[in-house]
Design a protein around this motif. Structure first.
Motif, PDB file in Angstrom:
ATOM      1  N   LEU A   1      56.510  56.676  43.164  1.00  0.00           N
ATOM      2  CA  LEU A   1      56.299  55.377  43.937  1.00  0.00           C
ATOM      3  C   LEU A   1      56.691  54.211  42.909  1.00  0.00           C
ATOM      4  CD1 LEU A   1      53.190  55.676  45.936  1.00  0.00           C
ATOM      5  CD2 LEU A   1      55.454  56.380  46.491  1.00  0.00           C
ATOM      6  N   ARG A   2      57.825  53.493  43.092  1.00  0.00           N
ATOM      7  CA  ARG A   2      58.328  52.552  42.108  1.00  0.00           C
ATOM      8  C   ARG A   2      57.934  51.364  42.396  1.00  0.00           C
ATOM      9  NH1 ARG A   2      64.314  54.940  41.944  1.00  0.00           N
ATOM     10  NH2 ARG A   2      64.049  56.963  40.550  1.00  0.00           N
ATOM     11  N   TYR A   3      56.492  50.914  41.410  1.00  0.00           N
ATOM     12  CA  TYR A   3      56.298  49.491  41.918  1.00  0.00           C
ATOM     13  C   TYR A   3      57.041  48.304  41.137  1.00  0.00           C
ATOM     14  CZ  TYR A   3      51.989  52.448  41.485  1.00  0.00           C
ATOM     15  OH  TYR A   3      51.175  53.416  41.598  1.00  0.00           O
ATOM     16  N   PHE A   4      57.396  47.356  41.967  1.00  0.00           N
ATOM     17  CA  PHE A   4      57.868  46.021  41.591  1.00  0.00           C
ATOM     18  C   PHE A   4      56.943  45.382  40.541  1.00  0.00           C
ATOM     19  CE2 PHE A   4      62.433  46.531  42.328  1.00  0.00           C
ATOM     20  CZ  PHE A   4      62.632  47.789  43.065  1.00  0.00           C
ATOM     21  N   ASN A   5      56.618  44.085  41.138  1.00  0.00           N
ATOM     22  CA  ASN A   5      55.773  43.327  40.342  1.00  0.00           C
ATOM     23  C   ASN A   5      54.338  43.060  40.880  1.00  0.00           C
ATOM     24  OD1 ASN A   5      58.519  42.787  39.168  1.00  0.00           O
ATOM     25  ND2 ASN A   5      57.224  41.755  37.693  1.00  0.00           N
ATOM     26  N   PRO A   6      53.443  43.945  40.685  1.00  0.00           N
ATOM     27  CA  PRO A   6      52.223  43.875  41.348  1.00  0.00           C
ATOM     28  C   PRO A   6      51.467  42.376  40.819  1.00  0.00           C
ATOM     29  CG  PRO A   6      52.381  45.872  40.154  1.00  0.00           C
ATOM     30  CD  PRO A   6      53.444  44.817  39.729  1.00  0.00           C
ATOM     31  N   VAL A   7      50.946  41.847  42.070  1.00  0.00           N
ATOM     32  CA  VAL A   7      50.195  40.376  41.899  1.00  0.00           C
ATOM     33  C   VAL A   7      49.262  40.360  42.754  1.00  0.00           C
ATOM     34  CG1 VAL A   7      51.996  39.087  40.807  1.00  0.00           C
ATOM     35  CG2 VAL A   7      51.666  39.283  43.280  1.00  0.00           C
ATOM     36  N   GLY A   8      48.024  39.194  42.390  1.00  0.00           N
ATOM     37  CA  GLY A   8      47.053  39.068  43.624  1.00  0.00           C
ATOM     38  C   GLY A   8      46.056  39.970  43.564  1.00  0.00           C
ATOM     39  N   CYS A   9      44.930  39.998  44.322  1.00  0.00           N
ATOM     40  CA  CYS A   9      43.992  40.852  44.489  1.00  0.00           C
ATOM     41  C   CYS A   9      43.341  40.867  45.663  1.00  0.00           C
ATOM     42  CB  CYS A   9      42.852  40.482  43.258  1.00  0.00           C
ATOM     43  SG  CYS A   9      42.046  38.851  43.598  1.00  0.00           S
ATOM     44  N   ASP A  10      42.305  41.947  45.794  1.00  0.00           N
ATOM     45  CA  ASP A  10      41.555  42.164  46.885  1.00  0.00           C
ATOM     46  C   ASP A  10      41.124  40.739  47.701  1.00  0.00           C
ATOM     47  OD1 ASP A  10      40.367  44.095  49.040  1.00  0.00           O
ATOM     48  OD2 ASP A  10      38.721  42.820  48.359  1.00  0.00           O
ATOM     49  N   VAL A  11      41.004  40.560  48.703  1.00  0.00           N
ATOM     50  CA  VAL A  11      40.976  39.225  49.438  1.00  0.00           C
ATOM     51  C   VAL A  11      39.272  39.048  49.258  1.00  0.00           C
ATOM     52  CG1 VAL A  11      40.255  40.438  51.860  1.00  0.00           C
ATOM     53  CG2 VAL A  11      41.100  37.951  51.721  1.00  0.00           C
ATOM     54  N   GLU A  12      38.248  40.057  49.113  1.00  0.00           N
ATOM     55  CA  GLU A  12      36.954  39.674  48.900  1.00  0.00           C
ATOM     56  C   GLU A  12      36.716  39.213  47.689  1.00  0.00           C
ATOM     57  OE1 GLU A  12      36.169  41.488  52.673  1.00  0.00           O
ATOM     58  OE2 GLU A  12      35.265  39.799  51.469  1.00  0.00           O
ATOM     59  N   GLY A  13      37.683  39.353  46.693  1.00  0.00           N
ATOM     60  CA  GLY A  13      37.476  38.575  45.299  1.00  0.00           C
ATOM     61  C   GLY A  13      36.628  39.463  44.230  1.00  0.00           C
ATOM     62  N   PHE A  14      36.099  40.520  44.555  1.00  0.00           N
ATOM     63  CA  PHE A  14      35.487  41.568  43.703  1.00  0.00           C
ATOM     64  C   PHE A  14      36.397  42.192  42.515  1.00  0.00           C
ATOM     65  CE2 PHE A  14      31.535  40.499  45.614  1.00  0.00           C
ATOM     66  CZ  PHE A  14      31.711  40.777  46.877  1.00  0.00           C
ATOM     67  N   LEU A  15      37.503  42.416  43.041  1.00  0.00           N
ATOM     68  CA  LEU A  15      38.448  43.206  42.161  1.00  0.00           C
ATOM     69  C   LEU A  15      39.778  42.184  41.760  1.00  0.00           C
ATOM     70  CD1 LEU A  15      38.901  46.257  44.499  1.00  0.00           C
ATOM     71  CD2 LEU A  15      37.457  46.208  42.341  1.00  0.00           C
ATOM     72  N   GLY A  16      39.748  42.377  40.487  1.00  0.00           N
ATOM     73  CA  GLY A  16      40.914  41.525  40.006  1.00  0.00           C
ATOM     74  C   GLY A  16      41.625  41.940  38.787  1.00  0.00           C
TER      75      GLY A  16
END
Ligand code: WQD
Length: 389
Positions: free
Chosen positions: A226-241
């Protein structure tokens, strides 16, 4: 560590406490998979395991369904005796000298991934990312675990990414050195060196080439890169970043350091690119969409939707955003001004890197659902929940 059950099936996730790994573990659990995480905490912290549990328990409290099991083993995936013990614990005698394993598949995130660091420490990168991969694959083969999802990267497109067109999987140099350039012309090139600009990028290219050769030699393997481009953001619950150890080099973590006052301003690496606003363009994909790309890949491999062998998939949105657009999006959601100054281009950067995302859509039934605004909003939410801002 908590003992594994002696009946359940598990997905083995190496590097599962990392930024993308932890989000993928949550999505695997939401899909009902039991998970075993192997992570040596070299670029993460053990409290991420608790935050995975919190996020999963919140989800299952809402759905009322039983929460799958997740186990964390604090170990290095390259520790062959320890990995052998783990594989033994889920291995059953099979026919002939084959074994049956309760590991239904592996998602392999564990790798070093800092581009600049890889230029300073190539041996460390080749040992961990390539030699480690080879030893790991030999062990999995011995235990008949041959469904393998490999964390690769758009960086394998190298300087081919400099066109303004969408990057297609066949654009990457493979096998016989043939590739299709961004204008659709078939070209010959020395395999693998189409301008890949870092040892890190080459470890991903070599990893893909090794996996491709293994799959070609033994049809029992089912391997998706799986070729990732540019991962950003985080889980909507806000525990993971995204909490990278040390000084980040990726755009969003640097923007976050400016927002939280750890850096006085953002250095924008060049506004003299041939792009709408002069700053470079990237395919910023929300990490939750990226995580779902892994569960879609695993399910496609498990249900034999994907033929045996090796296949690469772009995981990107198919849309490009410039550096300036990212800064404006983050300012828009946070109402925080992000001071920035234009400096010279960074070595190794390309003008534009945007995915053609149709192969994953057609063959994995996966497309992105979130956009850059969602990613900025969720990042800001994470920062506030952890009172970093
Ligand atoms: C994005 C854009 C920078 C920081 C890298 C790796 C790649 C993959 C993803 C692992 C570029 C600009 C950045 C800053 C800036 N990693 N920028 N100021 O370079 O596209 O890809 O991360 O697989 O292998 O190469 O991502 O976030 O570093 O940069 O202007 O302080 O933001 O020039 O145009 P990149 P990035």
């Amino acid at each position: 560590p908590s003992p594994l059950s002696d009946t359940d099936g598990y997905v083995l996730v190496t590097g599962g406490l990392g930024f993308i790994g932890s989000h993928t573990v949550v999505e695997l659990m939401k899909e009902g998979h039991n998970v075993v995480i192997v992570d040596d905490l070299s670029n993460s912290a053990s409290d991420v395991f608790d935050r995975i549990l919190k996020t999963a328990h919140l989800h299952f409290a809402r759905t009322g369904k039983r929460c799958p099991k997740v186990h964390f083993r604090n170990m290095n995936y390259r520790d062959v005796p320890a990995m052998r013990n783990l594989l033994d614990s889920v291995s059953l005698p099979g026919l002939q000298n084959e074994r049956r394993s309760r590991f239904i598949g592996v998602i392999h995130f564990a790798a070093y991934k800092a581009v600049e660091e890889s230029i300073r420490q190539p041996m460390r990168y080749y040992h961990n990312n390539v030699v480690g991969l080879l030893d790991f694959l030999a062990l999995l083969d011995e235990y008949s675990v041959r469904t393998f999802i490999f964390s690769s990267s758009a960086t394998v497109y190298g300087s081919l990414a400099d066109g303004s067109k969408l990057l297609r999987e066949e654009h990457c140099v493979h096998e016989n050195g043939l590739y299709v350039d961004v204008d659709g012309n078939t070209k010959l090139s020395e395999p693998g060196y189409a301008g890949i600009t870092s040892p890190y990028g080459r470890t991903k290219y070599f990893g893909e080439a090794i996996l491709s050769d293994i799959a070609r030699s033994d049809p029992r393997w089912r391997i998706l890169a799986l070729r990732y481009f540019n991962p950003v953001g985080c889980d909507v619950e806000g525990f993971l970043g995204e909490d990278p150890k040390g000084d980040p080099s990726n755009l969003l973590p640097v923007v976050v350091k400016v927002m939280t006052g750890q850096l006085s301003e953002l250095s924008v690496y060049g506004d003299d690119w041939n792009t709408p606003d002069g700053t470079a363009v990237r395919d910023f994909i929300h990490v939750t969409d990226l995580a779902k790309g892994h569960t879609a890949a695993l399910n496609a491999a498990q249900t034999r939707q994907i033929p045996a062998g090796f296949r690469t998939f772009n995981l990107g949105t198919g849309c490009g955003n410039s550096v300036t657009e990212v800064v404006k999006a983050m300012e828009g959601v946070s109402k925080v001004i992000i001071p920035s100054k234009i400096v010279s281009r960074r070595d190794g950067d390309v003008q534009s890197s945007v995915a053609a995302a149709d192969r994953a859509k057609n063959e994995l039934g996966w497309t992105t659902e979130k956009n850059l605004h969602d990613a900025c909003r969720d990042t800001y939410n994470y920062l506030r929940l952890r009172t970093i801002i």
